[in-house]
Design a protein around this motif. Structure first.
Motif, PDB file in Angstrom:
ATOM      1  N   SER A 120       0.825  -1.198   0.000  1.00  0.00           N
ATOM      2  CA  SER A 120       0.000   0.000   0.000  1.00  0.00           C
ATOM      3  C   SER A 120       0.864   1.255   0.000  1.00  0.00           C
ATOM      4  O   SER A 120       2.055   1.219   0.287  1.00  0.00           O
ATOM      5  CB  SER A 120      -0.912  -0.008   1.234  1.00  0.00           C
ATOM      6  N   VAL A 121       0.230   2.397  -0.298  1.00  0.00           N
ATOM      7  CA  VAL A 121       0.947   3.663  -0.338  1.00  0.00           C
ATOM      8  C   VAL A 121       1.344   4.071   1.081  1.00  0.00           C
ATOM      9  O   VAL A 121       0.535   4.051   2.001  1.00  0.00           O
ATOM     10  CB  VAL A 121       0.074   4.760  -0.981  1.00  0.00           C
ATOM     11  N   ILE A 122       2.614   4.449   1.261  1.00  0.00           N
ATOM     12  CA  ILE A 122       3.129   4.835   2.572  1.00  0.00           C
ATOM     13  C   ILE A 122       3.665   6.253   2.472  1.00  0.00           C
ATOM     14  O   ILE A 122       4.480   6.564   1.605  1.00  0.00           O
ATOM     15  CB  ILE A 122       4.235   3.870   3.027  1.00  0.00           C
ATOM     16  N   ASN A 123       3.213   7.128   3.364  1.00  0.00           N
ATOM     17  CA  ASN A 123       3.621   8.526   3.332  1.00  0.00           C
ATOM     18  C   ASN A 123       4.656   8.867   4.392  1.00  0.00           C
ATOM     19  O   ASN A 123       5.488   9.754   4.190  1.00  0.00           O
ATOM     20  CB  ASN A 123       2.400   9.440   3.500  1.00  0.00           C
ATOM     21  N   THR A 124       4.586   8.208   5.547  1.00  0.00           N
ATOM     22  CA  THR A 124       5.545   8.454   6.623  1.00  0.00           C
ATOM     23  C   THR A 124       5.962   7.133   7.257  1.00  0.00           C
ATOM     24  O   THR A 124       5.209   6.148   7.229  1.00  0.00           O
ATOM     25  CB  THR A 124       4.945   9.363   7.725  1.00  0.00           C
TER      26      THR A 124
ATOM     27  N   LEU B  24      22.516  10.079  -1.615  1.00  0.00           N
ATOM     28  CA  LEU B  24      22.634  11.419  -2.161  1.00  0.00           C
ATOM     29  C   LEU B  24      21.340  11.810  -2.857  1.00  0.00           C
ATOM     30  O   LEU B  24      20.608  10.962  -3.378  1.00  0.00           O
ATOM     31  CB  LEU B  24      23.792  11.486  -3.164  1.00  0.00           C
ATOM     32  N   THR B  25      21.059  13.100  -2.872  1.00  0.00           N
ATOM     33  CA  THR B  25      19.854  13.586  -3.531  1.00  0.00           C
ATOM     34  C   THR B  25      20.048  13.580  -5.053  1.00  0.00           C
ATOM     35  O   THR B  25      21.163  13.507  -5.548  1.00  0.00           O
ATOM     36  CB  THR B  25      19.520  15.011  -3.064  1.00  0.00           C
TER      37      THR B  25
ATOM     38  N   ALA C 158      10.673  -2.025  -1.511  1.00  0.00           N
ATOM     39  CA  ALA C 158      10.661  -0.750  -2.220  1.00  0.00           C
ATOM     40  C   ALA C 158      11.561   0.253  -1.508  1.00  0.00           C
ATOM     41  O   ALA C 158      11.754   0.185  -0.292  1.00  0.00           O
ATOM     42  CB  ALA C 158       9.242  -0.211  -2.313  1.00  0.00           C
ATOM     43  N   VAL C 159      12.098   1.198  -2.295  1.00  0.00           N
ATOM     44  CA  VAL C 159      12.963   2.248  -1.757  1.00  0.00           C
ATOM     45  C   VAL C 159      12.313   3.594  -2.031  1.00  0.00           C
ATOM     46  O   VAL C 159      11.926   3.890  -3.165  1.00  0.00           O
ATOM     47  CB  VAL C 159      14.364   2.199  -2.395  1.00  0.00           C
ATOM     48  N   TYR C 160      12.178   4.410  -0.978  1.00  0.00           N
ATOM     49  CA  TYR C 160      11.573   5.734  -1.074  1.00  0.00           C
ATOM     50  C   TYR C 160      12.580   6.802  -0.665  1.00  0.00           C
ATOM     51  O   TYR C 160      13.404   6.584   0.227  1.00  0.00           O
ATOM     52  CB  TYR C 160      10.354   5.846  -0.149  1.00  0.00           C
ATOM     53  N   ALA C 161      12.494   7.968  -1.285  1.00  0.00           N
ATOM     54  CA  ALA C 161      13.291   9.113  -0.867  1.00  0.00           C
ATOM     55  C   ALA C 161      12.619   9.780   0.322  1.00  0.00           C
ATOM     56  O   ALA C 161      11.391   9.808   0.428  1.00  0.00           O
ATOM     57  CB  ALA C 161      13.425  10.117  -2.013  1.00  0.00           C
ATOM     58  N   VAL C 162      13.434  10.299   1.243  1.00  0.00           N
ATOM     59  CA  VAL C 162      12.925  11.074   2.366  1.00  0.00           C
ATOM     60  C   VAL C 162      12.876  12.544   1.956  1.00  0.00           C
ATOM     61  O   VAL C 162      13.836  13.065   1.382  1.00  0.00           O
ATOM     62  CB  VAL C 162      13.824  10.901   3.604  1.00  0.00           C
ATOM     63  N   LYS C 163      11.768  13.201   2.245  1.00  0.00           N
ATOM     64  CA  LYS C 163      11.589  14.587   1.834  1.00  0.00           C
ATOM     65  C   LYS C 163      12.594  15.488   2.552  1.00  0.00           C
ATOM     66  O   LYS C 163      12.840  15.344   3.744  1.00  0.00           O
ATOM     67  CB  LYS C 163      10.156  15.045   2.149  1.00  0.00           C
ATOM     68  N   ASN C 164      13.179  16.405   1.792  1.00  0.00           N
ATOM     69  CA  ASN C 164      14.086  17.429   2.321  1.00  0.00           C
ATOM     70  C   ASN C 164      15.268  16.827   3.079  1.00  0.00           C
ATOM     71  O   ASN C 164      15.615  17.245   4.179  1.00  0.00           O
ATOM     72  CB  ASN C 164      13.341  18.399   3.247  1.00  0.00           C
ATOM     73  N   GLY C 165      15.897  15.839   2.487  1.00  0.00           N
ATOM     74  CA  GLY C 165      17.042  15.247   3.161  1.00  0.00           C
ATOM     75  C   GLY C 165      17.880  14.405   2.226  1.00  0.00           C
ATOM     76  O   GLY C 165      17.532  14.195   1.065  1.00  0.00           O
TER      77      GLY C 165
ATOM     78  N   LEU D 226       8.008  10.713   3.460  1.00  0.00           N
ATOM     79  CA  LEU D 226       8.508  10.188   2.191  1.00  0.00           C
ATOM     80  C   LEU D 226       8.027  11.052   1.032  1.00  0.00           C
ATOM     81  O   LEU D 226       6.916  11.575   1.045  1.00  0.00           O
ATOM     82  CB  LEU D 226       8.040   8.747   2.002  1.00  0.00           C
ATOM     83  N   SER D 227       8.895  11.181   0.021  1.00  0.00           N
ATOM     84  CA  SER D 227       8.543  12.047  -1.105  1.00  0.00           C
ATOM     85  C   SER D 227       8.222  11.273  -2.382  1.00  0.00           C
ATOM     86  O   SER D 227       7.218  11.516  -3.025  1.00  0.00           O
ATOM     87  CB  SER D 227       9.674  13.048  -1.384  1.00  0.00           C
ATOM     88  N   GLU D 228       9.053  10.311  -2.760  1.00  0.00           N
ATOM     89  CA  GLU D 228       8.815   9.604  -4.017  1.00  0.00           C
ATOM     90  C   GLU D 228       9.362   8.185  -3.957  1.00  0.00           C
ATOM     91  O   GLU D 228      10.268   7.881  -3.175  1.00  0.00           O
ATOM     92  CB  GLU D 228       9.471  10.354  -5.184  1.00  0.00           C
ATOM     93  N   LEU D 229       8.782   7.339  -4.789  1.00  0.00           N
ATOM     94  CA  LEU D 229       9.255   5.967  -4.923  1.00  0.00           C
ATOM     95  C   LEU D 229      10.465   5.968  -5.852  1.00  0.00           C
ATOM     96  O   LEU D 229      10.376   6.394  -6.998  1.00  0.00           O
ATOM     97  CB  LEU D 229       8.144   5.084  -5.495  1.00  0.00           C
ATOM     98  N   LEU D 230      11.608   5.489  -5.359  1.00  0.00           N
ATOM     99  CA  LEU D 230      12.828   5.460  -6.166  1.00  0.00           C
ATOM    100  C   LEU D 230      12.981   4.157  -6.933  1.00  0.00           C
ATOM    101  O   LEU D 230      13.567   4.129  -8.008  1.00  0.00           O
ATOM    102  CB  LEU D 230      14.052   5.669  -5.267  1.00  0.00           C
ATOM    103  N   GLY D 231      12.482   3.080  -6.366  1.00  0.00           N
ATOM    104  CA  GLY D 231      12.617   1.796  -7.034  1.00  0.00           C
ATOM    105  C   GLY D 231      11.882   0.708  -6.284  1.00  0.00           C
ATOM    106  O   GLY D 231      11.636   0.823  -5.081  1.00  0.00           O
TER     107      GLY D 231
END
Length: 221
Positions: free
Chosen positions: A2-6, A89-90, A28-35, A17-22
């Protein structure tokens, strides 16, 4: 999944979390917002699998990896999720972006050149090979080189390379606990006759390199 936001780590720190990276077979791997962080959420259902992952991450966090461009695990996620916070890295994307164009675009010579051409592909693969070589020099096996586990700079002017999914790092393996991505596993891994080692890493990376340079899998089609 399911979709996970935090998510929350074991220390009670929350991450947005900001976006799905892979996404792959393990999770699954997600990017952390502002970091400069990412989160890997692993599909590990049973308690025994979660305990095994915790032990593996404790082992990985003690390894001498500070001189390598690898997304090192920082903290475990709090239950009911299974996974960890890691460095990243961003503005990085999976290297699979150099194999297939975005949806709606064709495998044209123009896209090949726009995505960096032959020169950038060789530079990125060379950098990735160097990280793997230095890891092997420490007596460690990466286990699962694949299009979703190697991240590259999104900016075409940069050639930064980082390896993620370090939870699979080990000194040795048996056929029972070997990990590989379908299409990139060495024959002995697929047959279950041997565990991962530096040569199975090289096999997977060679298949990936061929695919990135030619846009064709060497053993498919």
């Amino acid at each position: 999944m399911s979709v996970i936001n935090t998510v929350t780590d074991q220390n009670g720190v929350r991450y947005e979390l900001s976006e799905l990276l892979g996404r792959g077979g393990q999770g699954a791997v997600y990017a952390v917002k502002n970091g400069r962080l990412a989160v890997k959420i692993i599909a590990a259902g049973s308690q025994s699998k979660r305990d095994k992952l915790r032990n593996q991450l404790t082992f990985v966090r003690r390894l001498p990896l500070n001189d390598l461009a690898m997304a090192k695990p920082l903290e475990m996620l709090r239950s009911p999720l299974t996974g960890y916070i890691m460095e990243l890295l961003t503005e990085m994307i999976p290297i699979k972006s150099m194999i297939s164009p975005p949806r709606g675009q064709s495998h044209s010579p123009e896209w090949y050149l726009r995505s960096g051409g032959l020169k950038r592909r060789l530079l990125l693969l060379g950098n990735a090979a160097q990280v793997l070589s230095r890891l092997h020099g420490k007596g460690l096996v990466y286990s699962d080189p694949s299009p979703t586990n190697i991240f590259i700079s999104e900016d075409f002017n940069n050639q930064e390379v980082w390896l993620i999914d370090v939870d699979n790092l080990q000194y040795e393996s048996t056929p029972v606990n070997s990990v590989f991505t379908p299409g990139y596993g060495a024959p002995e891994l697929v047959k279950g006759s041997a565990g991962v080692n530096t040569l199975t890493d090289v096999f997977a990376f060679t298949v990936l390199a061929f695919q990135i340079l030619t846009l064709a899998h060497p053993f498919i089609g």
